[in-house]
Design a protein around this motif. Structure first.
Motif, PDB file in Angstrom:
ATOM      1  N   GLU A 276      -4.827   6.976  56.508  1.00 23.98           N
ATOM      2  CA  GLU A 276      -3.410   6.668  56.703  1.00 23.98           C
ATOM      3  C   GLU A 276      -2.657   7.080  55.446  1.00 23.98           C
ATOM      4  O   GLU A 276      -3.274   7.423  54.431  1.00 23.98           O
ATOM      5  CB  GLU A 276      -3.208   5.174  56.968  1.00 23.98           C
ATOM      6  CG  GLU A 276      -3.682   4.295  55.815  1.00 23.98           C
ATOM      7  CD  GLU A 276      -3.495   2.812  56.093  1.00 23.98           C
ATOM      8  OE1 GLU A 276      -2.766   2.477  57.056  1.00 23.98           O
ATOM      9  OE2 GLU A 276      -4.070   1.996  55.346  1.00 23.98           O
ATOM     10  N   THR A 277      -1.332   7.031  55.502  1.00 25.53           N
ATOM     11  CA  THR A 277      -0.530   7.374  54.333  1.00 25.53           C
ATOM     12  C   THR A 277       0.195   6.139  53.800  1.00 25.53           C
ATOM     13  O   THR A 277       0.354   5.129  54.490  1.00 25.53           O
ATOM     14  CB  THR A 277       0.511   8.458  54.665  1.00 25.53           C
ATOM     15  OG1 THR A 277       1.467   7.930  55.586  1.00 25.53           O
ATOM     16  CG2 THR A 277      -0.159   9.687  55.249  1.00 25.53           C
ATOM     17  N   SER A 278       0.639   6.260  52.555  1.00 22.47           N
ATOM     18  CA  SER A 278       1.486   5.218  51.971  1.00 22.47           C
ATOM     19  C   SER A 278       2.849   5.254  52.649  1.00 22.47           C
ATOM     20  O   SER A 278       3.180   6.186  53.385  1.00 22.47           O
ATOM     21  CB  SER A 278       1.630   5.448  50.463  1.00 22.47           C
ATOM     22  OG  SER A 278       2.183   6.736  50.220  1.00 22.47           O
ATOM     23  N   ARG A 279       3.657   4.253  52.401  1.00 20.69           N
ATOM     24  CA  ARG A 279       4.970   4.175  53.055  1.00 20.69           C
ATOM     25  C   ARG A 279       5.851   5.377  52.739  1.00 20.69           C
ATOM     26  O   ARG A 279       6.628   5.816  53.587  1.00 20.69           O
ATOM     27  CB  ARG A 279       5.677   2.875  52.641  1.00 20.69           C
ATOM     28  CG  ARG A 279       5.045   1.621  53.228  1.00 20.69           C
ATOM     29  CD  ARG A 279       5.851   0.393  52.887  1.00 20.69           C
ATOM     30  NE  ARG A 279       5.278  -0.812  53.469  1.00 20.69           N
ATOM     31  CZ  ARG A 279       5.798  -2.031  53.335  1.00 20.69           C
ATOM     32  NH1 ARG A 279       6.917  -2.185  52.641  1.00 20.69           N
ATOM     33  NH2 ARG A 279       5.215  -3.069  53.896  1.00 20.69           N
ATOM     34  N   ASP A 280       5.722   5.914  51.528  1.00 14.26           N
ATOM     35  CA  ASP A 280       6.560   7.058  51.166  1.00 14.26           C
ATOM     36  C   ASP A 280       5.934   8.389  51.577  1.00 14.26           C
ATOM     37  O   ASP A 280       6.532   9.446  51.362  1.00 14.26           O
ATOM     38  CB  ASP A 280       6.873   7.052  49.666  1.00 14.26           C
ATOM     39  CG  ASP A 280       5.615   7.166  48.793  1.00 14.26           C
ATOM     40  OD1 ASP A 280       4.521   7.437  49.334  1.00 14.26           O
ATOM     41  OD2 ASP A 280       5.738   6.967  47.565  1.00 14.26           O
ATOM     42  N   GLY A 281       4.740   8.351  52.167  1.00 13.98           N
ATOM     43  CA  GLY A 281       4.102   9.555  52.654  1.00 13.98           C
ATOM     44  C   GLY A 281       3.526  10.454  51.576  1.00 13.98           C
ATOM     45  O   GLY A 281       3.108  11.577  51.861  1.00 13.98           O
ATOM     46  N   ARG A 282       3.469   9.983  50.334  1.00 15.72           N
ATOM     47  CA  ARG A 282       3.005  10.828  49.229  1.00 15.72           C
ATOM     48  C   ARG A 282       1.534  10.610  48.898  1.00 15.72           C
ATOM     49  O   ARG A 282       0.938  11.415  48.188  1.00 15.72           O
ATOM     50  CB  ARG A 282       3.864  10.559  47.991  1.00 15.72           C
ATOM     51  CG  ARG A 282       5.329  10.924  48.174  1.00 15.72           C
ATOM     52  CD  ARG A 282       6.165  10.467  46.992  1.00 15.72           C
ATOM     53  NE  ARG A 282       5.690  11.066  45.740  1.00 15.72           N
ATOM     54  CZ  ARG A 282       6.133  10.694  44.539  1.00 15.72           C
ATOM     55  NH1 ARG A 282       7.045   9.730  44.431  1.00 15.72           N
ATOM     56  NH2 ARG A 282       5.667  11.275  43.450  1.00 15.72           N
ATOM     57  N   TRP A 283       0.947   9.532  49.396  1.00 21.63           N
ATOM     58  CA  TRP A 283      -0.440   9.207  49.086  1.00 21.63           C
ATOM     59  C   TRP A 283      -1.212   8.960  50.371  1.00 21.63           C
ATOM     60  O   TRP A 283      -0.651   8.476  51.359  1.00 21.63           O
ATOM     61  CB  TRP A 283      -0.508   7.961  48.188  1.00 21.63           C
ATOM     62  CG  TRP A 283       0.070   8.200  46.825  1.00 21.63           C
ATOM     63  CD1 TRP A 283       1.387   8.219  46.500  1.00 21.63           C
ATOM     64  CD2 TRP A 283      -0.662   8.502  45.638  1.00 21.63           C
ATOM     65  NE1 TRP A 283       1.535   8.501  45.160  1.00 21.63           N
ATOM     66  CE2 TRP A 283       0.289   8.675  44.602  1.00 21.63           C
ATOM     67  CE3 TRP A 283      -2.010   8.616  45.333  1.00 21.63           C
ATOM     68  CZ2 TRP A 283      -0.084   8.977  43.289  1.00 21.63           C
ATOM     69  CZ3 TRP A 283      -2.388   8.914  44.029  1.00 21.63           C
ATOM     70  CH2 TRP A 283      -1.429   9.093  43.022  1.00 21.63           C
ATOM     71  N   GLY A 284      -2.503   9.284  50.354  1.00 22.85           N
ATOM     72  CA  GLY A 284      -3.351   9.078  51.523  1.00 22.85           C
ATOM     73  C   GLY A 284      -4.534   8.192  51.192  1.00 22.85           C
ATOM     74  O   GLY A 284      -5.130   8.310  50.111  1.00 22.85           O
ATOM     75  N   ARG A 285      -4.874   7.306  52.113  1.00 27.22           N
ATOM     76  CA  ARG A 285      -6.019   6.411  51.909  1.00 27.22           C
ATOM     77  C   ARG A 285      -7.301   7.115  52.345  1.00 27.22           C
ATOM     78  O   ARG A 285      -7.375   7.673  53.455  1.00 27.22           O
ATOM     79  CB  ARG A 285      -5.857   5.118  52.722  1.00 27.22           C
ATOM     80  CG  ARG A 285      -6.963   4.091  52.438  1.00 27.22           C
ATOM     81  CD  ARG A 285      -6.943   2.961  53.451  1.00 27.22           C
ATOM     82  NE  ARG A 285      -5.747   2.152  53.383  1.00 27.22           N
ATOM     83  CZ  ARG A 285      -5.589   1.104  52.561  1.00 27.22           C
ATOM     84  NH1 ARG A 285      -6.560   0.774  51.717  1.00 27.22           N
ATOM     85  NH2 ARG A 285      -4.475   0.399  52.600  1.00 27.22           N
ATOM     86  N   VAL A 286      -8.314   7.084  51.488  1.00 26.40           N
ATOM     87  CA  VAL A 286      -9.612   7.674  51.785  1.00 26.40           C
ATOM     88  C   VAL A 286     -10.697   6.644  51.507  1.00 26.40           C
ATOM     89  O   VAL A 286     -10.507   5.711  50.722  1.00 26.40           O
ATOM     90  CB  VAL A 286      -9.875   8.941  50.943  1.00 26.40           C
ATOM     91  CG1 VAL A 286      -8.832  10.011  51.230  1.00 26.40           C
ATOM     92  CG2 VAL A 286      -9.921   8.623  49.446  1.00 26.40           C
ATOM     93  N   ASN A 287     -11.846   6.803  52.137  1.00 29.98           N
ATOM     94  CA  ASN A 287     -12.978   5.945  51.834  1.00 29.98           C
ATOM     95  C   ASN A 287     -13.624   6.400  50.537  1.00 29.98           C
ATOM     96  O   ASN A 287     -13.792   7.597  50.292  1.00 29.98           O
ATOM     97  CB  ASN A 287     -13.993   5.974  52.981  1.00 29.98           C
ATOM     98  CG  ASN A 287     -13.511   5.181  54.178  1.00 29.98           C
ATOM     99  OD1 ASN A 287     -12.954   4.092  54.038  1.00 29.98           O
ATOM    100  ND2 ASN A 287     -13.704   5.713  55.371  1.00 29.98           N
ATOM    101  N   ALA A 288     -13.965   5.420  49.699  1.00 27.42           N
ATOM    102  CA  ALA A 288     -14.573   5.706  48.403  1.00 27.42           C
ATOM    103  C   ALA A 288     -15.582   4.610  48.099  1.00 27.42           C
ATOM    104  O   ALA A 288     -15.199   3.440  47.988  1.00 27.42           O
ATOM    105  CB  ALA A 288     -13.509   5.770  47.309  1.00 27.42           C
ATOM    106  N   GLY A 289     -16.862   4.986  48.001  1.00 25.85           N
ATOM    107  CA  GLY A 289     -17.892   3.984  47.786  1.00 25.85           C
ATOM    108  C   GLY A 289     -17.944   3.026  48.964  1.00 25.85           C
ATOM    109  O   GLY A 289     -17.953   3.438  50.123  1.00 25.85           O
ATOM    110  N   GLU A 290     -17.932   1.734  48.676  1.00 27.28           N
ATOM    111  CA  GLU A 290     -17.959   0.724  49.730  1.00 27.28           C
ATOM    112  C   GLU A 290     -16.564   0.227  50.089  1.00 27.28           C
ATOM    113  O   GLU A 290     -16.419  -0.771  50.796  1.00 27.28           O
ATOM    114  CB  GLU A 290     -18.836  -0.460  49.294  1.00 27.28           C
ATOM    115  CG  GLU A 290     -20.309  -0.113  49.164  1.00 27.28           C
ATOM    116  CD  GLU A 290     -20.883   0.407  50.471  1.00 27.28           C
ATOM    117  OE1 GLU A 290     -20.796  -0.298  51.490  1.00 27.28           O
ATOM    118  OE2 GLU A 290     -21.415   1.536  50.473  1.00 27.28           O
ATOM    119  N   GLY A 291     -15.554   0.908  49.583  1.00 33.01           N
ATOM    120  CA  GLY A 291     -14.183   0.503  49.867  1.00 33.01           C
ATOM    121  C   GLY A 291     -13.302   1.711  50.108  1.00 33.01           C
ATOM    122  O   GLY A 291     -13.766   2.758  50.555  1.00 33.01           O
TER     123      GLY A 291
END
Length: 202
Positions: free
Chosen positions: A66-81
């Motif tokens: 998904e993206t942040s509210r401003d659309g500039r950052w994306g959430r990715v899986n990293a390790g166990e989080g």
């Protein structure tokens, strides 16, 4: 009548755009990062957040949930989080619009543990061993629910149906997040349901 005609014209003009709204999650490739550098994964959507890890400058097939509210950052899986990466350094792969068949890599679940590889072949395994390995069927989308997909295979002794729903999913074992929920049904000798999540990442 002129108002009605104008409304119809605007609706027709908007239809193609609405049909190609970006789908999430989606696959991206790292871009515009120097060969001797790396793309930081941060604990939040901003450069003031802690660095949790990095992506290589030539990393490909990065799944952005998904993206942040401003659309500039994306959430990715990293390790166990999960963490956040700057989308300015990622290029989205084409063809990933809302309603398009998602390029699933695997579906999996816990309690009981199972994994279904969904590439060129459907290969299902459990801790007890291989369950089936068969050529992959085509997933189909629902004409009435844009984020619903399904596929089915027949093995020597039974049939299997996989339903995929485009909605938030947790593996139940970590803080990782996924954008597809999976329901896998075996038809015989008795009907059985496995539930879990699906990922686009290899």
């Amino acid at each position: 009548m002129r108002a009605l005609a104008l409304a119809l014209l605007l609706w027709v003009a908007a239809a193609p755009a609405s049909a190609t709204v970006d789908a999430w999650p989606a696959l991206f490739d790292v871009a515009r990062v120097a060969a001797d550098d790396a793309l930081n994964i941060r604990s939040g959507p901003g450069t003031d957040h802690e660095i949790l890890g990095t992506l290589a400058p030539d990393a490909r097939g990065v799944e952005v949930i998904e993206t942040s509210r401003d659309g500039r950052w994306g959430r990715v899986n990293a390790g166990e989080g999960t963490g956040w990466v700057a989308l300015a350094f990622l290029d989205r792969r084409p063809g990933q619009w809302s309603g398009a068949i998602p390029p699933l890599a695997a579906c999996f679940g816990t309690e009981p543990f199972w994994q279904l590889e969904t590439g060129d072949a459907w290969r299902m395994e459990t801790p007890e061993g291989l369950v089936f390995d068969t050529p992959a069927p085509a997933l189909v989308g629902s004409p009435s629910h844009r984020g619903h997909f399904a596929g089915a295979v027949t093995t020597e002794n039974t049939g299997w149906t996989l339903t995929v729903l485009n909605r938030a999913c947790s593996d139940g074992m970590s803080s990782r997040r996924y954008g597809f929920e999976a329901l896998l049904v075996r038809m015989a000798p008795e009907t059985r349901l496995w539930s879990g999540c699906c990922t686009l990442a290899d």
